[in-house]
Write a protein that holds these residues in place. Structure first.
Motif, mmCIF file in Angstrom:
data_model
loop_
_atom_site.group_PDB
_atom_site.id
_atom_site.type_symbol
_atom_site.label_atom_id
_atom_site.label_comp_id
_atom_site.label_asym_id
_atom_site.label_seq_id
_atom_site.Cartn_x
_atom_site.Cartn_y
_atom_site.Cartn_z
ATOM 1 N N LEU A 89 -73.392 34.157 -45.572
ATOM 2 C CA LEU A 89 -73.257 34.499 -46.653
ATOM 3 C C LEU A 89 -72.111 33.588 -47.434
ATOM 4 O O LEU A 89 -72.353 33.172 -48.275
ATOM 5 N N THR A 90 -71.277 33.325 -46.677
ATOM 6 C CA THR A 90 -70.203 32.353 -47.257
ATOM 7 C C THR A 90 -70.847 30.917 -47.317
ATOM 8 O O THR A 90 -70.414 30.513 -48.622
ATOM 9 N N VAL A 91 -71.802 30.442 -46.696
ATOM 10 C CA VAL A 91 -72.531 29.300 -46.950
ATOM 11 C C VAL A 91 -73.274 29.391 -48.043
ATOM 12 O O VAL A 91 -73.186 28.394 -48.831
ATOM 13 N N LEU A 92 -74.115 30.471 -48.310
ATOM 14 C CA LEU A 92 -74.895 30.701 -49.458
ATOM 15 C C LEU A 92 -74.067 30.428 -50.668
ATOM 16 O O LEU A 92 -74.433 30.044 -51.874
ATOM 17 N N LEU A 93 -72.853 31.458 -50.721
ATOM 18 C CA LEU A 93 -72.038 31.501 -51.864
ATOM 19 C C LEU A 93 -71.480 30.190 -52.242
ATOM 20 O O LEU A 93 -71.401 29.665 -53.438
ATOM 21 N N LEU A 94 -71.113 29.393 -51.369
ATOM 22 C CA LEU A 94 -70.445 27.985 -51.331
ATOM 23 C C LEU A 94 -71.540 27.205 -52.064
ATOM 24 O O LEU A 94 -71.140 26.105 -52.883
ATOM 25 N N PRO A 143 -75.314 32.503 -30.116
ATOM 26 C CA PRO A 143 -74.156 31.929 -31.083
ATOM 27 C C PRO A 143 -74.356 32.815 -32.196
ATOM 28 O O PRO A 143 -75.389 33.474 -32.698
ATOM 29 N N PRO A 144 -72.973 32.650 -32.888
ATOM 30 C CA PRO A 144 -73.245 33.397 -34.207
ATOM 31 C C PRO A 144 -73.930 32.635 -35.328
ATOM 32 O O PRO A 144 -74.012 31.206 -35.423
ATOM 33 N N SER A 145 -74.818 33.460 -36.081
ATOM 34 C CA SER A 145 -75.667 32.512 -36.829
ATOM 35 C C SER A 145 -75.209 31.595 -37.920
ATOM 36 O O SER A 145 -75.716 30.721 -38.199
ATOM 37 N N GLY A 146 -74.232 31.942 -38.284
ATOM 38 C CA GLY A 146 -73.631 31.137 -39.844
ATOM 39 C C GLY A 146 -72.820 30.126 -39.246
ATOM 40 O O GLY A 146 -71.979 29.372 -40.028
ATOM 41 N N ILE A 147 -72.733 29.473 -37.928
ATOM 42 C CA ILE A 147 -71.811 28.634 -37.378
ATOM 43 C C ILE A 147 -71.795 27.136 -38.103
ATOM 44 O O ILE A 147 -70.697 26.641 -38.222
ATOM 45 N N SER A 148 -72.631 27.106 -38.810
ATOM 46 C CA SER A 148 -73.006 25.823 -39.578
ATOM 47 C C SER A 148 -71.908 25.829 -40.569
ATOM 48 O O SER A 148 -71.382 24.466 -41.058
ATOM 49 N N LEU A 149 -71.265 26.733 -40.866
ATOM 50 C CA LEU A 149 -69.842 26.612 -42.104
ATOM 51 C C LEU A 149 -68.913 25.549 -41.458
ATOM 52 O O LEU A 149 -68.371 25.048 -42.256
ATOM 53 N N PHE A 150 -68.772 25.663 -40.143
ATOM 54 C CA PHE A 150 -67.800 24.537 -39.602
ATOM 55 C C PHE A 150 -68.245 23.224 -39.715
ATOM 56 O O PHE A 150 -67.344 22.250 -39.864
#
Length: 183
Positions: A89-94, A143-150
């Motif tokens: 969700l953070t990725v999509l919001l950004l 893995p955690p699904s949204g790890i691409s945030l890193f």
């Protein structure tokens, strides 16, 4: 790419060994991992520069967004991956107000998700059951699904390093972009 390798080395030692965010099979940082981050980065750049991708950018952004939301939801429902879903969700919001970067980061999300699934399936590394193994209310998938945030942090770090080292070139590029937008 040199910056991506430098940031990759620092990030791997900080997040894997320093913070125990994830653990490699031999409990070290394999030598090929930091350059691997740069390869993921450059692969995504070249993918996004392809003419057919540029032409279909808006359609691909919609398809990738739907796929990412579904991927995050499936991991949330089947693996209790709250940590990954929050990062998704953070990725999509950004990306909501970043049209120029959106396709790049959505593409990178998908590449990273694929690599994480392969890496954890073959037990090259694993993630703890909660975020950093210390935040109990943020359950994590492996893995955690949204790890691409890193990877976004990798990109921002590389950009910051570039701007610090090449101030004149950065100012010139910003000026050219400004002039092009006026045309």
């Amino acid at each position: 790419m040199i910056y991506a390798v430098i940031v990759g080395i620092i990030g791997e030692y900080l997040f894997s060994l320093g913070m125990s965010m994830y653990t490699y099979r031999l409990e070290n940082v394999p030598f090929y991992i930091p350059p691997g981050h740069a390869i993921v980065y450059i692969t995504t750049i070249y993918f996004c520069k392809q003419k057919s991708i540029k032409v279909n950018r808006l359609l691909l952004e919609k398809i990738f967004t739907i796929a990412i939301v579904l991927y995050g939801l499936v991991f949330l429902i089947t693996k209790g991956d709250v940590f990954g879903f929050v990062m998704t969700l953070t990725v999509l919001l950004l990306l909501k107000n970043k049209p120029r970067e959106r396709l790049f980061f959505l593409s990178m999300y998908i590449v990273v998700a694929f690599l994480e699934i392969v890496g954890t399936t073959y037990e090259c590394w694993y993630w703890p059951t909660t975020a950093w193994d210390v935040i109990p209310f943020l359950e994590s998938g492996n893995p955690p699904s949204g790890i691409s945030l890193f990877y976004f942090l990798l990109d921002l770090s590389c950009l910051w390093l570039y701007k610090q080292r090449h101030r004149k070139a950065w100012a010139r590029m910003k000026h050219i972009r400004f002039l092009n937008e006026k045309l």
